[in-house]
Motif scaffolding. Structure first.
Motif, mmCIF file in Angstrom:
data_model
loop_
_atom_site.group_PDB
_atom_site.id
_atom_site.type_symbol
_atom_site.label_atom_id
_atom_site.label_comp_id
_atom_site.label_asym_id
_atom_site.label_seq_id
_atom_site.Cartn_x
_atom_site.Cartn_y
_atom_site.Cartn_z
ATOM 1 N N PRO A 1 0.842 -1.303 0.009
ATOM 2 C CA PRO A 1 0.020 0.231 -0.062
ATOM 3 C C PRO A 1 1.022 1.249 -0.124
ATOM 4 C CG PRO A 1 -0.635 -1.543 1.617
ATOM 5 C CD PRO A 1 0.448 -1.917 1.095
ATOM 6 N N THR A 2 1.949 1.131 0.656
ATOM 7 C CA THR A 2 2.777 2.318 0.892
ATOM 8 C C THR A 2 4.325 2.008 0.732
ATOM 9 O OG1 THR A 2 3.390 2.227 2.991
ATOM 10 C CG2 THR A 2 1.065 3.474 2.441
ATOM 11 N N VAL A 3 5.236 3.258 0.241
ATOM 12 C CA VAL A 3 6.522 2.920 0.156
ATOM 13 C C VAL A 3 7.219 2.451 1.685
ATOM 14 C CG1 VAL A 3 8.606 4.321 -0.136
ATOM 15 C CG2 VAL A 3 6.799 4.669 -1.651
ATOM 16 N N SER A 4 6.527 3.036 2.708
ATOM 17 C CA SER A 4 7.132 2.479 3.931
ATOM 18 C C SER A 4 7.295 1.341 4.024
ATOM 19 C CB SER A 4 6.528 3.306 4.903
ATOM 20 O OG SER A 4 6.276 4.732 4.817
ATOM 21 N N GLU A 5 5.676 0.668 3.964
ATOM 22 C CA GLU A 5 5.561 -0.650 4.171
ATOM 23 C C GLU A 5 6.446 -1.676 3.079
ATOM 24 O OE1 GLU A 5 1.159 -1.755 4.781
ATOM 25 O OE2 GLU A 5 1.153 0.413 4.253
ATOM 26 N N ALA A 6 6.517 -1.197 2.085
ATOM 27 C CA ALA A 6 7.529 -1.830 1.038
ATOM 28 C C ALA A 6 8.947 -1.980 1.380
ATOM 29 C CB ALA A 6 7.339 -1.527 -0.366
ATOM 30 N N ILE A 7 9.604 -0.747 1.975
ATOM 31 C CA ILE A 7 10.566 -0.793 2.375
ATOM 32 C C ILE A 7 11.038 -1.735 3.648
ATOM 33 C CG2 ILE A 7 12.582 0.821 3.604
ATOM 34 C CD1 ILE A 7 11.254 3.027 1.815
ATOM 35 N N ALA A 8 9.914 -1.572 4.402
ATOM 36 C CA ALA A 8 10.100 -2.368 5.719
ATOM 37 C C ALA A 8 10.301 -3.803 5.416
ATOM 38 C CB ALA A 8 8.655 -2.152 6.526
ATOM 39 N N THR A 9 10.138 -4.398 4.222
ATOM 40 C CA THR A 9 10.159 -5.840 3.948
ATOM 41 C C THR A 9 11.454 -5.930 3.461
ATOM 42 O OG1 THR A 9 9.260 -5.463 1.714
ATOM 43 C CG2 THR A 9 7.753 -5.939 3.606
#
Lengths: 371, 125
Positions: free
Chosen positions: B96-104
């Motif tokens: 959903p968001t860039v932050s969530e993608a980065i967190a993975t």
């Protein structure tokens, strides 16, 4: 009883005078221009025939003999059988055409004038409406459904003939004394793309009076004349394949979808819960779900968004772009390194990702069933 | 040996052949690292053509060749519609968001998202 009918195609015409805009001031409750994918909804086909033609057919079956069609967008103006204006004259404005038709009808001695604005699709019982109008000695009767007033008005021609001033002025003067006729039949305002989709679905499921134009080859599957469905294509009922349309091998049509005339669904593509408008080419290996597609424009019903697609994916059946698309398929296949094509997904991260990529790509656009 | 690295690339409203070369040029240094994590921000995308889709596929293949991963973030309704039409929604990992993608991503370096800047390269790899 002699009833004259004027069907107006909703557009962007502006009221020209304070008392001369009956449609805008009181008789056009929906207030929509009813455009879908760039064209008035009245011109789009619903299982083989346009909303406009279906409305005219319904009115003729109901006994209306004098029918005229005037587009509010004068560039699209056209006249059907019955009284006519001059559709070829680009200078003819909507209102002058409207006045001209009313005048002609009145001179020909009509008893009642029915004004229909498309917009919506209504399976009106014209005889019952006329009976209500007479019994209540109404000058002007507005048709209403459960949601409120519709763009349908029946007017007493005698009063219209005897009044003074412009016809629109006389019509406007009748509005305060209008009576409301409550209609219980099928109606669809076609105010949104979802409404249009619902109309197609209702037609395929037999929920309204619309019958698909073609032969019912199997229960719930209608095929128009000259349509071709290749042997390995899968058609799930209910579905409509219009005249001259082509459904190529390994494709699937499901979810009460309609493939209108002269369209083409290329190999391996899935069309589910969607309407493909006339003359649309849907490329190879695609998945069209919950959408209306007119050539390269796609409206997604769940996301409520219209997207202009690359014409190599969606386009016109007359386009040459599909050859380019096939070239791209080969190029996309070449993107995958040869030494990774048989990699074991359990061996390594890299192998796993490549195997996953291969697997996904094999079902995706460019590889499809023919990659 | 380089350590893993994350890069965030924000695509413009219209993604076509013109943007592909610039995209791949910006990506090139990251593709020399091991296990790169490429996050593509699609939140502004209104239109993406075949060249744009091809670019994402190429990027995915090249990242996979380095044992890395490509993630799509903040996918706009328009971009989501194109990805669904072409069945690529099954190919890519989407967040959903860039932050969530980065967190993975396996290793998350310090970086800053600067509005209006197409590419944000992490400060240190």
């Amino acid at each position: 009883m002699d009833i004259g009918v004027i069907v107006t195609i909703a557009g962007d015409v502006q009221p020209e005078a304070e008392n001369g805009a009956a449609h805008r001031r009181g008789l056009s409750p929906s207030g929509t221009t009813s455009q879908i994918l760039g064209s008035p909804v009245a011109f789009w086909d619903v299982v083989g025939q346009s909303v406009l033609d279906r409305t005219l057919s319904h009115l003729r079956r109901s006994g209306a003999e004098r029918l005229s069609v005037i587009a509010e967008d004068t560039a699209r103006q056209s006249a059907y059988s019955g009284a006519s204006s001059d559709p070829s004259d680009p200078a003819t404005t909507f209102w002058s055409a409207w006045d001209s038709v009313v005048s002609q009808y009145l001179n020909e001695g009509i008893d009642l004038l029915l004004l229909v604005r498309l917009g919506g699709y209504v399976e009106l019982d014209l005889a019952d409406l006329a009976r209500f109008h007479r019994q209540n000695s109404s000058l002007l009767t507005q048709v209403c459904d459960a949601q409120g007033a519709l763009d349908l008005v029946l007017v007493d021609a005698t009063r219209l003939r005897e009044g003074t001033g412009s016809f629109r002025g006389r019509l406007s003067a009748m509005i305060p004394s209008r009576r409301r006729y409550h209609f219980n039949g099928y109606s669809n305002r076609l105010a949104t793309a979802a409404d249009f989709r619902r109309l197609v679905r209702d037609a395929l499921l037999g929920r309204c009076g619309i019958r698909p134009l073609g032969v019912e080859l199997r229960p719930g599957i209608w095929i128009g004349s000259g349509a071709r469905v290749e042997s390995s294509a899968q058609i799930e009922a209910p579905a409509y394949i219009g005249a001259g349309a082509r459904v190529r091998s390994a494709s699937t049509i499901a979810g009460a979808s309609s493939i209108e005339r002269q369209s083409e669904i290329d190999c391996g593509t899935i069309v589910d819960g969607s309407c493909i408008f006339p003359g649309t080419y849907v490329g190879m290996g695609l998945r069209v779900t919950n959408a209306l597609v007119a050539e390269s424009r796609l409206f997604h019903l769940e996301r409520n968004v219209e997207v202009e697609m690359d014409e190599r994916l969606l386009g016109s059946t007359g386009s040459s772009y599909r050859l380019v698309s096939q070239d791209l398929m080969k190029r996309a296949a070449s993107l995958i390194p040869r030494n990774n094509r048989t990699s074991n997904p359990d061996v390594s991260t890299r192998g796993s990702q490549m195997a996953s990529l291969m697997s996904s790509l094999m079902t995706s656009l460019w590889l499809g069933r023919h990659g | 040996m380089n350590s893993s690295s994350t890069i965030v690339i924000k695509l413009p409203e219209s993604v076509s052949a013109e943007q592909v070369r610039a995209f791949m040029r910006k990506l090139k240094p990251t593709l020399k690292l091991d296990q790169p994590c490429v996050v593509v921000d699609l939140s502004q995308v209104q239109r993406i053509d075949i060249a744009g889709l091809d670019m994402l596929l190429q990027c995915m293949v090249q990242v996979a060749n380095r044992d890395g991963s490509l993630k799509l973030a903040g996918v706009s309704p328009e971009a989501a519609t194109v990805l669904e039409l072409t069945r690529m929604d099954r190919v890519f990992n989407m967040f959903p968001t860039v932050s969530e993608a980065i967190a993975t991503c396996v290793e998350v370096p310090q970086f800053e998202v600067v509005p209006g800047e197409a590419v944000q390269q992490p400060a240190a790899a």
